[in-house]
Design a protein around this motif. Structure first.
Motif, PDB file in Angstrom:
ATOM      1  N   ALA A  58      -9.391 121.491   6.405  1.00  0.00           N
ATOM      2  CA  ALA A  58     -10.675 120.917   6.801  1.00  0.00           C
ATOM      3  C   ALA A  58     -10.474 119.841   7.866  1.00  0.00           C
ATOM      4  O   ALA A  58     -11.218 119.766   8.863  1.00  0.00           O
ATOM      5  N   ALA A 108      -9.513 121.615  11.084  1.00  0.00           N
ATOM      6  CA  ALA A 108     -10.673 122.258  11.712  1.00  0.00           C
ATOM      7  C   ALA A 108     -11.561 121.232  12.419  1.00  0.00           C
ATOM      8  O   ALA A 108     -12.054 121.481  13.541  1.00  0.00           O
ATOM      9  N   SER A 143     -11.192 131.163   7.018  1.00  0.00           N
ATOM     10  CA  SER A 143     -12.585 130.765   6.879  1.00  0.00           C
ATOM     11  C   SER A 143     -12.962 129.587   7.770  1.00  0.00           C
ATOM     12  O   SER A 143     -14.092 129.509   8.262  1.00  0.00           O
ATOM     13  N   ARG A 144     -12.031 128.657   8.015  1.00  0.00           N
ATOM     14  CA  ARG A 144     -12.362 127.453   8.772  1.00  0.00           C
ATOM     15  C   ARG A 144     -11.911 127.515  10.221  1.00  0.00           C
ATOM     16  O   ARG A 144     -12.479 126.814  11.066  1.00  0.00           O
TER      17      ARG A 144
END
Length: 502
Positions: free
Chosen positions: A494, A497, A415-416
């Motif tokens: 996170a 990313a 997703s990231r």
């Protein structure tokens, strides 16, 4: 009172002490300081053999210390053979001591080393230098690290305490092959979970799998003989073979594992193969059945050894653990090496070898040469841990937890970082291999990640320095997930990313 050297050069005790005066505020007692100064002066020739030392009262007055301080220093030096004398005779540097001479420093010799290291010593001192060891506090995504938050340390402490209370621990020297009960239990476990065909007598307990590789390299390889090594692959495995003087035969890895055909064509005379068929580090692939059979046929025909490193295959998330390569061996050429660092905790430093019957006695004797036997107390506690069912429960619990953590890692990466990283096989083990698909090169991507506080390893780290283009790694990184909660994994992804963002 002057102290005169044998060669006629005067030396005063004041000069001797002035160069390194006694420190009255130091933790070291004054008599030990005086003892050390005089000993140093004798060893370096500043007090020559036969030199007379001041009387204890006179030296105590000069140093402004108690006479007992000087007496204690003289007595220690006399007991060790530096001084001689007695009441009414005076105290002298023992005349039988050889005169000190400055030693020459041969070219290429390190300071303080009387002669250069031989080739084997150089290999031993340098072969692990490129292997990075975990340092500092645990951070996402440190690879190949078990989840210590899941280990039942309270249970372990109770088991160990019970042994001490009962005073039944074997505190003398133990068997070189290991604690007998532990060997029996490991045999039963490997028979049931990995399909390993063995008896307890074939198991030799080692101080980690690294020692197992060292013993096998020293015992089975002559200098110059070839060893097949996966590249990219575990760099710590190369070190023992290099120390043994073996020739590194680097073999590429593809989606089916070690490229056996390539190795057979380029290195047909090798004497040993080091392989990780169940879970290759760092690419995460599993060796196909066809490759396994091909490898076994080659080894049997060439009378070569295969060292099967099965370091974390208990953790398979898409089905039961695969059977070992050893279970397919009919020629007695596979040596199975396992470790407890990944399923329990690395500080335990226990591993094991399942040796073919003909190799058991030589390997046991080699183990005795290196360290007599591995520590007995941890082996006894581990035997209880297994026998009482804690080991099986721990593996089930960590397998479930790691599956959840793996799922969190794969979902967060997709997703990231879906446009920057492509996750490789991750159905086994403690790590995810992530290949870089975006515009960043590996060096820049890794530098950004490390600067952001993300702990990882570039895939290029796993390439042997002698590897050619065929054995290079794709640009990417290895990310560990097993030591981190899902929340920590999502937070770490996170940060990663953000670090890799254009």
């Amino acid at each position: 009172m002057p102290i005169r050297a044998k060669m006629g050069v005067p030396m005063h005790i004041d000069d001797l002490i002035a160069a390194a005066p006694l420190e009255r505020a130091a933790a070291t007692p004054l008599f030990r300081q005086l003892y050390a100064r005089l000993k140093e002066a004798i060893l370096h020739g500043r007090l020559a053999p036969g030199t007379r030392l001041p009387a204890t009262r006179e030296l105590a007055r000069q140093l402004q210390v108690s006479r007992q301080t000087v007496l204690a220093a003289y007595e220690q030096l006399t007991a060790e053979g530096y001084l001689r004398g007695g009441v009414g005779q005076g105290t002298f540097v023992d005349a039988s001591l050889p005169a000190a001479r400055p030693a020459p420093d041969p070219a290429g010799t390190a300071p303080g080393m009387p002669r250069p290291l031989p080739a084997r010593g150089l290999a031993m001192a340098s072969s692990m230098a490129r292997v990075r060891h975990h340092q500092g506090p645990l951070r996402a995504f440190r690879p190949s690290m078990p989840g210590l938050d899941l280990f039942p340390f309270d249970v372990w402490r109770k088991l160990e305490a019970q042994h001490w209370r009962r005073r039944e621990l074997p505190l003398g020297y133990g068997a070189a092959a290991g604690y007998p009960l532990l060997r029996e239990l490991l045999c039963a476990y490997l028979n049931a979970s990995r399909g390993v065909r063995c008896t307890p007598e074939q198991i030799i307990v080692t101080t980690g799998s690294q020692q197992a590789l060292y013993l096998l390299a020293q015992l089975l390889l002559a200098p110059g003989e070839g060893v097949w090594l996966e590249s990219p692959g575990y760099q710590g495995a190369a070190a023992p073979f290099e120390v043994a003087g073996a020739r590194m035969c680097l073999v590429p890895v593809d989606a089916e594992g070690m490229d056996v055909a390539h190795a057979a064509a380029h290195h047909p005379d090798a004497a040993m193969v080091f392989a990780t068929p169940s879970h290759q580090l760092p690419l995460g692939v599993t060796m196909s059945l066809g490759r396994r059979l091909e490898l076994l046929r080659w080894a049997e025909a060439k009378r070569a050894w295969i060292v099967e490193d099965d370091y974390d295959s208990e953790y398979r998330y898409t089905g039961p653990p695969l059977a070992s390569l050893q279970s397919l061996d009919r020629a007695g050429c596979v040596i199975y090496v396992g470790t407890l660092s990944k399923v329990l905790f690395p500080g335990l430093r226990l591993g094991y070898v399942v040796a073919p019957p003909a190799l058991v006695e030589p390997l046991t004797q080699a183990k005795a040469v290196v360290d007599r036997h591995s520590p007995v107390v941890p082996q006894a506690v581990l035997a209880d841990f297994i026998q009482q069912g804690h080991f099986a429960r721990h593996i089930r619990r960590t397998r479930d937890a790691y599956a959840e953590r793996r799922g969190a890692m794969m979902e967060a990466l997709a997703s990231r970082l879906g446009g920057m990283l492509a996750s490789g096989p991750a159905d086994t083990g403690l790590d995810v291999c992530a290949r870089i698909t975006g515009p960043l090169g590996e060096a820049e991507a890794v530098a950004r990640a490390l600067a952001a506080g993300v702990d990882l390893r570039p895939l290029s780290y796993y390439v042997h320095p002698q590897a050619g283009p065929a054995c290079a790694a794709p640009p990417g990184m290895l990310l560990g997930f097993s030591a981190f909660t899902p929340a920590e994994i999502r937070a770490g992804v996170a940060r990663l990313a953000q670090a890799l963002a254009p």
